[in-house]
Every structure is written in C-alpha cells, then in structure tokens.
Design a protein around this motif. Sequence first.
Motif: not given
Length: 319
Positions: A200, A202, A212
């Motif tokens: 991921a 952010t 995110e």
Amino acid sequence: MLLLDEAGMVGTRQLARLIDLTHRLRCKLVLVGDPAQLPEMEAGGLFAALSRRDAAIHLEGHHRQVEPWEAEALEAVRTGQTSAAFDAYAEHGRLHTDESSESLRDQLVADYLMHRAKVANPRRVLILARTRAQADRLNHVVRSRLLAEGSLSSASLRVGTDRGAIDFRLGDEVIVTRNLHGEGVFNGTRASVSHLSLDAVTITTGEGRRLELPRSLLGHDVLDHGYAMTIHKAQGLTVDRALLWADPGLYREAGYVGLSRAREATHVYVAPTFEPADDLDCGAPSRSEDRSGARELRLASDLEHSHRQQLALDHEPIQ
C-alpha cells in the motif's frame, strides 16, 4: 439551485438535457465558466452562445496575476493578439528556447527544482504540458533528479497499470486520477506520499487528510506523479509559479489556461518544431531554420488558432 462550474467544457447535447431537466424540476441552473478556456470535447458551442446573451454576468479583468503586465499579456492571448503578448513575455525573461527538446526539458526541470526549493509548499510550483505523454516524460526527468539528490526514498512500491508500470517513493508528489467516493477523495486531488509498505501507499493531501491506497487499487490507475500535469487536469488550479511546455500543438484556449494558472510568474519553454511523428522525440534536433526567434513567432502563430466550437445557428449563412 444547481451550480455547474467549468460549464464551457460541457457538450451541447449534455447541456441541453441538463437545461431541460432543471426547467422541468423547477430548479435554478447557474452556469459558471469561461468560453475562452478549454472547449468541449464533443459537439459544443451552447455555453459560449449563452454567455453572449444580455442576461449573462461577466467578470472583467485578470485578478490572479500579481504583475500588471502579465495580466495585460493574458488578455492579449485571450483575444488572439499573441504576438504582442509574447513580446511582453520575452521582454521580462519568461520565454526560454533551445536547439533540442532534450536540452530544453533539462532546463525546465532545473528551473522547476530551483523554484521548488524556494517555497515552503512544493505544490505551489507546477509544470504544465499539453499531452499526457509530455507530462509523463517531464515527471520522469524530475523524479530522476530528485532521486539522485536524495529527496526521494530508495525504496519504492512498483505496480502495473493499463498504462504500464509505475513506482511510488516516499516524498513523491502525486495526483489522484479517479473519483474515490467512498474515501471522500476526488479526481484532481494533489497529495504527497507519506508512507510506504509492501502492499500500500499512504498519501497526505494538502488539507492534512491521510489515505491508504492498497496495491490492488493502485493497479487501476488511480494515482499518478504530480510534478507535471496536463493543462486539462490543471484547469481550475491556482499556483504561485508555473512552467509551461509549449509544443507546436498548443492552441489558443489551451495556451490561455496554461499561461493563467500562476499568481507570481509563468515561464514558457518553447519546444523545437518537429514532424508529427517526432513530436515527443527527446533527442531530435530542431530544424536548422527553426531558430529561437522563429520558434517564438511559430508559437505566437499557433496560439492564434482557436479550437472554440460554434453552434450551427451562429455560423454565417451560406450565400
């Protein structure tokens, strides 16, 4: 009341349906826009025609620009008097040329990093280009420089998209390219990468919101690098300084939008003239007869050509 911003980009068929619908629902429809900015992608001309009606309310002058001469030059571009406008840009050191697009691109990126280092918020400086391919190439050069100087992390998250692989690094400036309604984030939101994991990214927006984005979502082309963007994407933005990549395909409305985003200063980088197939060739030299002055004249000539659409009833009758 329904307020429709950037109404000049809405096609005539869509706008006519909206007018009819709001009339039937007894809803007041307020159209806001500038017919001198980017035109409709499909059949258009209705908003421009409505703006010429006596009932239309007009804002006069350019209030974004700090320098009076720049506001006057923009009005000249808006009305097609581009030679006078570019005389003013040249006189104030705002026009830049080179013998090759590669060298000119290097100069633009160096100037961008110099301006960026002088401001507290790097998003107040922006590179603008006519096409997405040009913006992609400029983003690539900027990120290469930032990586070399240590402003971006060595670690990255690389994902595949329909447009090819893209990687994000800690410190990257990015732009959201899809509406994420569930997250309350929309197309055009500018942000920076504040955290990376294996799966991921952010991002933190200018308002301080953290979001995110998992790898699975990033693969659907929802995020792009945001150092350079297309003029279409930037319409409506205000920055302190803008650097415009002015290629041979730049027309009046696109040029006017690109030149009018910045408060303090806009710099114009006049790309060498290429054959259409070589338009984005980094290393191709300019034609021998296309020297600096000739390129400036060519750009002024290009910007005299309007892509504004007209309704059929606005055309002169055939004799």
